[in-house]
Design a protein around this motif. Sequence first.
Motif, PDB file in Angstrom:
ATOM      1  N   ASN A 105       0.835  -1.193   0.000  1.00 57.57           N
ATOM      2  CA  ASN A 105       0.000   0.000   0.000  1.00 57.57           C
ATOM      3  C   ASN A 105       0.875   1.250   0.000  1.00 57.57           C
ATOM      4  OD1 ASN A 105      -2.355  -1.538   0.144  1.00 57.57           O
ATOM      5  ND2 ASN A 105      -2.442  -1.442   2.370  1.00 57.57           N
ATOM      6  N   ILE A 106       0.347   2.310  -0.544  1.00 58.35           N
ATOM      7  CA  ILE A 106       1.055   3.587  -0.587  1.00 58.35           C
ATOM      8  C   ILE A 106       0.544   4.432   0.575  1.00 58.35           C
ATOM      9  CG2 ILE A 106       1.503   5.650  -1.961  1.00 58.35           C
ATOM     10  CD1 ILE A 106       0.734   3.796  -4.422  1.00 58.35           C
ATOM     11  N   VAL A 107       1.419   4.751   1.521  1.00 54.15           N
ATOM     12  CA  VAL A 107       1.032   5.449   2.737  1.00 54.15           C
ATOM     13  C   VAL A 107       1.675   6.826   2.755  1.00 54.15           C
ATOM     14  CG1 VAL A 107       1.012   5.397   5.260  1.00 54.15           C
ATOM     15  CG2 VAL A 107       0.835   3.255   3.957  1.00 54.15           C
ATOM     16  N   VAL A 108       0.858   7.863   2.980  1.00 55.24           N
ATOM     17  CA  VAL A 108       1.347   9.237   2.930  1.00 55.24           C
ATOM     18  C   VAL A 108       1.070   9.946   4.250  1.00 55.24           C
ATOM     19  CG1 VAL A 108       1.213  11.421   1.691  1.00 55.24           C
ATOM     20  CG2 VAL A 108       0.912   9.261   0.468  1.00 55.24           C
TER      21      VAL A 108
ATOM     22  N   LYS B 129      -3.979   0.614  -3.024  1.00 58.07           N
ATOM     23  CA  LYS B 129      -4.536   1.462  -1.972  1.00 58.07           C
ATOM     24  C   LYS B 129      -3.587   2.622  -1.682  1.00 58.07           C
ATOM     25  CE  LYS B 129      -8.414  -0.550  -0.377  1.00 58.07           C
ATOM     26  NZ  LYS B 129      -8.571  -1.575  -1.391  1.00 58.07           N
ATOM     27  N   VAL B 130      -4.148   3.828  -1.552  1.00 61.85           N
ATOM     28  CA  VAL B 130      -3.412   4.995  -1.094  1.00 61.85           C
ATOM     29  C   VAL B 130      -4.011   5.388   0.261  1.00 61.85           C
ATOM     30  CG1 VAL B 130      -2.769   7.376  -1.579  1.00 61.85           C
ATOM     31  CG2 VAL B 130      -2.934   5.720  -3.445  1.00 61.85           C
ATOM     32  N   GLN B 131      -3.186   5.393   1.296  1.00 60.56           N
ATOM     33  CA  GLN B 131      -3.707   5.504   2.653  1.00 60.56           C
ATOM     34  C   GLN B 131      -3.101   6.669   3.441  1.00 60.56           C
ATOM     35  OE1 GLN B 131      -2.706   1.407   3.857  1.00 60.56           O
ATOM     36  NE2 GLN B 131      -4.891   0.997   3.937  1.00 60.56           N
ATOM     37  N   ARG B 132      -3.896   7.165   4.387  1.00 63.24           N
ATOM     38  CA  ARG B 132      -3.469   8.214   5.298  1.00 63.24           C
ATOM     39  C   ARG B 132      -2.667   7.589   6.438  1.00 63.24           C
ATOM     40  NH1 ARG B 132      -9.184  11.240   6.233  1.00 63.24           N
ATOM     41  NH2 ARG B 132      -7.934  12.385   7.784  1.00 63.24           N
ATOM     42  N   ALA B 133      -1.417   7.994   6.597  1.00 63.99           N
ATOM     43  CA  ALA B 133      -0.536   7.404   7.609  1.00 63.99           C
ATOM     44  C   ALA B 133      -1.176   7.449   8.989  1.00 63.99           C
ATOM     45  CB  ALA B 133       0.789   8.141   7.629  1.00 63.99           C
ATOM     46  N   SER B 134      -0.880   6.431   9.812  1.00 59.67           N
ATOM     47  CA  SER B 134      -1.478   6.341  11.146  1.00 59.67           C
ATOM     48  C   SER B 134      -0.401   6.141  12.201  1.00 59.67           C
ATOM     49  CB  SER B 134      -2.466   5.177  11.198  1.00 59.67           C
ATOM     50  OG  SER B 134      -1.804   3.948  10.935  1.00 59.67           O
ATOM     51  N   LYS B 135      -0.745   6.469  13.445  1.00 60.34           N
ATOM     52  CA  LYS B 135       0.133   6.192  14.580  1.00 60.34           C
ATOM     53  C   LYS B 135      -0.728   5.984  15.826  1.00 60.34           C
ATOM     54  CE  LYS B 135       1.136  11.104  15.507  1.00 60.34           C
ATOM     55  NZ  LYS B 135       2.221  12.099  15.682  1.00 60.34           N
ATOM     56  N   LEU B 136      -0.189   5.223  16.783  1.00 61.26           N
ATOM     57  CA  LEU B 136      -0.938   4.833  17.970  1.00 61.26           C
ATOM     58  C   LEU B 136      -0.017   4.870  19.175  1.00 61.26           C
ATOM     59  CD1 LEU B 136      -3.638   3.716  19.080  1.00 61.26           C
ATOM     60  CD2 LEU B 136      -2.892   1.442  18.380  1.00 61.26           C
TER      61      LEU B 136
ATOM     62  N   SER C 205      -4.165   8.265  15.850  1.00 58.05           N
ATOM     63  CA  SER C 205      -4.155   9.439  14.969  1.00 58.05           C
ATOM     64  C   SER C 205      -3.869   9.012  13.539  1.00 58.05           C
ATOM     65  CB  SER C 205      -3.082  10.445  15.411  1.00 58.05           C
ATOM     66  OG  SER C 205      -3.265  10.829  16.747  1.00 58.05           O
ATOM     67  N   ARG C 206      -4.315   9.830  12.608  1.00 63.03           N
ATOM     68  CA  ARG C 206      -3.963   9.609  11.200  1.00 63.03           C
ATOM     69  C   ARG C 206      -3.717  10.944  10.519  1.00 63.03           C
ATOM     70  NH1 ARG C 206      -9.211   7.821   7.607  1.00 63.03           N
ATOM     71  NH2 ARG C 206     -10.729   9.315   8.424  1.00 63.03           N
ATOM     72  N   ALA C 207      -3.046  10.889   9.399  1.00 61.07           N
ATOM     73  CA  ALA C 207      -2.699  12.105   8.671  1.00 61.07           C
ATOM     74  C   ALA C 207      -3.956  12.765   8.108  1.00 61.07           C
ATOM     75  CB  ALA C 207      -1.735  11.776   7.535  1.00 61.07           C
ATOM     76  N   ASN C 208      -4.073  14.059   8.319  1.00 62.75           N
ATOM     77  CA  ASN C 208      -5.114  14.852   7.672  1.00 62.75           C
ATOM     78  C   ASN C 208      -4.444  15.592   6.526  1.00 62.75           C
ATOM     79  OD1 ASN C 208      -6.908  16.982   6.907  1.00 62.75           O
ATOM     80  ND2 ASN C 208      -7.973  16.758   8.860  1.00 62.75           N
ATOM     81  N   TRP C 209      -4.706  15.144   5.304  1.00 62.70           N
ATOM     82  CA  TRP C 209      -4.031  15.725   4.146  1.00 62.70           C
ATOM     83  C   TRP C 209      -4.532  17.134   3.819  1.00 62.70           C
ATOM     84  CZ3 TRP C 209      -4.933  10.672   0.921  1.00 62.70           C
ATOM     85  CH2 TRP C 209      -4.038   9.692   1.350  1.00 62.70           C
ATOM     86  N   ASN C 210      -5.686  17.493   4.331  1.00 60.85           N
ATOM     87  CA  ASN C 210      -6.229  18.834   4.050  1.00 60.85           C
ATOM     88  C   ASN C 210      -5.629  19.899   4.960  1.00 60.85           C
ATOM     89  OD1 ASN C 210      -7.818  17.483   2.222  1.00 60.85           O
ATOM     90  ND2 ASN C 210      -9.711  17.687   3.352  1.00 60.85           N
ATOM     91  N   THR C 211      -5.343  19.525   6.212  1.00 64.34           N
ATOM     92  CA  THR C 211      -4.794  20.494   7.162  1.00 64.34           C
ATOM     93  C   THR C 211      -3.293  20.327   7.354  1.00 64.34           C
ATOM     94  OG1 THR C 211      -5.159  19.042   9.064  1.00 64.34           O
ATOM     95  CG2 THR C 211      -6.980  20.508   8.420  1.00 64.34           C
ATOM     96  N   HIS C 212      -2.725  19.221   6.836  1.00 65.67           N
ATOM     97  CA  HIS C 212      -1.298  18.914   6.952  1.00 65.67           C
ATOM     98  C   HIS C 212      -0.887  18.700   8.401  1.00 65.67           C
ATOM     99  CE1 HIS C 212      -1.686  21.829   3.407  1.00 65.67           C
ATOM    100  NE2 HIS C 212      -1.857  20.601   2.951  1.00 65.67           N
TER     101      HIS C 212
ATOM    102  N   THR D  38      -8.017   0.282   8.187  1.00 66.07           N
ATOM    103  CA  THR D  38      -9.189   0.356   7.314  1.00 66.07           C
ATOM    104  C   THR D  38      -8.714   0.522   5.882  1.00 66.07           C
ATOM    105  OG1 THR D  38      -9.360   2.770   7.467  1.00 66.07           O
ATOM    106  CG2 THR D  38     -10.515   1.487   9.160  1.00 66.07           C
ATOM    107  N   SER D  39      -9.636   0.633   4.953  1.00 70.41           N
ATOM    108  CA  SER D  39      -9.245   0.775   3.551  1.00 70.41           C
ATOM    109  C   SER D  39      -8.491   2.075   3.289  1.00 70.41           C
ATOM    110  CB  SER D  39     -10.478   0.712   2.649  1.00 70.41           C
ATOM    111  OG  SER D  39     -11.364   1.781   2.937  1.00 70.41           O
ATOM    112  N   THR D  40      -8.724   3.093   4.117  1.00 71.21           N
ATOM    113  CA  THR D  40      -8.079   4.390   3.918  1.00 71.21           C
ATOM    114  C   THR D  40      -6.918   4.649   4.861  1.00 71.21           C
ATOM    115  OG1 THR D  40      -9.596   5.493   5.453  1.00 71.21           O
ATOM    116  CG2 THR D  40     -10.238   5.411   3.122  1.00 71.21           C
ATOM    117  N   THR D  41      -6.734   3.763   5.856  1.00 70.28           N
ATOM    118  CA  THR D  41      -5.753   4.010   6.912  1.00 70.28           C
ATOM    119  C   THR D  41      -5.057   2.708   7.284  1.00 70.28           C
ATOM    120  OG1 THR D  41      -7.228   5.726   7.764  1.00 70.28           O
ATOM    121  CG2 THR D  41      -5.433   5.028   9.202  1.00 70.28           C
ATOM    122  N   PRO D  42      -3.722   2.668   7.319  1.00 73.26           N
ATOM    123  CA  PRO D  42      -3.029   1.418   7.622  1.00 73.26           C
ATOM    124  C   PRO D  42      -3.108   1.030   9.093  1.00 73.26           C
ATOM    125  CG  PRO D  42      -1.448   3.193   7.382  1.00 73.26           C
ATOM    126  CD  PRO D  42      -2.785   3.766   7.013  1.00 73.26           C
TER     127      PRO D  42
END
Length: 256
Positions: free
Chosen positions: A43-46, A149-156, A178-185, A240-244
């Motif tokens: 998966n591609i995680v950003v 899949k292109v996903q929003r990076a996560s951390k716990l 938490s996960r990356a919010n690409w709109n607010t950076h 999830t499908s959007t978050t690793p």
Amino acid sequence: MRTSAVAATATATAALLLPLTPSAAHAVGNPAITKVVVNKGKNIVVGPTTTTEFSAQITATHTAGVATAWVQLWHGASDESADRWLTAPPQCTTSGQATTCTMNFQVTADTRDMTNVVSNAQAGTWHIYAYAHGKDGAYTRVDNYATTKVQRASKLTANAAPEPVKKGKNITVTGTLSRANWNTHKWAGYAGQKAKLQFRPKNSSTYTTLKTLTTSSTGKLSTTVKATADGYYRYTFTGTSTTPAATAPGDYINVT
């Protein structure tokens, strides 16, 4: 088709080693696309601010030889109206009639960078466009060769307290998903997600699930358990499908 300045993200999804059947891959006399691999099949995680770099490879064969081949990633209802990631020209090598071309992608959520920028709405499934051009002018294009899949990076995180603690007394284990919010950076709490609280005794290598919790509206986790032995507490999230998936480092508790 349109190229989006706000297009997508990266570091890793399924093994995209998906050969097409001859009828689906190419017309008779045209190049045959035999393999496509994106981000080594991950998966591609950003993240929220950093640039993610990954490569893609496409292999094609043709009796007249392959002049060039490339892949693009696109997101949307159809290839013709999609947001699309672009790269510099591919670098190709040939062995016999088979040519393999490599493209290097850069993806970011930072709007100051106008190359392959992603927004939250683009998290999830992306499609892979594949193209091969023969030295005789014949070509093959496959608009939807496979998906990734292109996903929003996560951390716990996880923190167990108090410590040390008397055996049989309660400890509280808190954490944040938490996960990356690409709109607010920025990083943002991930609400309404299931996370497991796990425990590993001091001299063991195996974690056991104690209970399952749901994150709060701000991604918070908190629960109490009785201290039974020295060991490590952690939270884990399956993704999830959007978050690793994400797993917190184990937090050690000394039980006296």
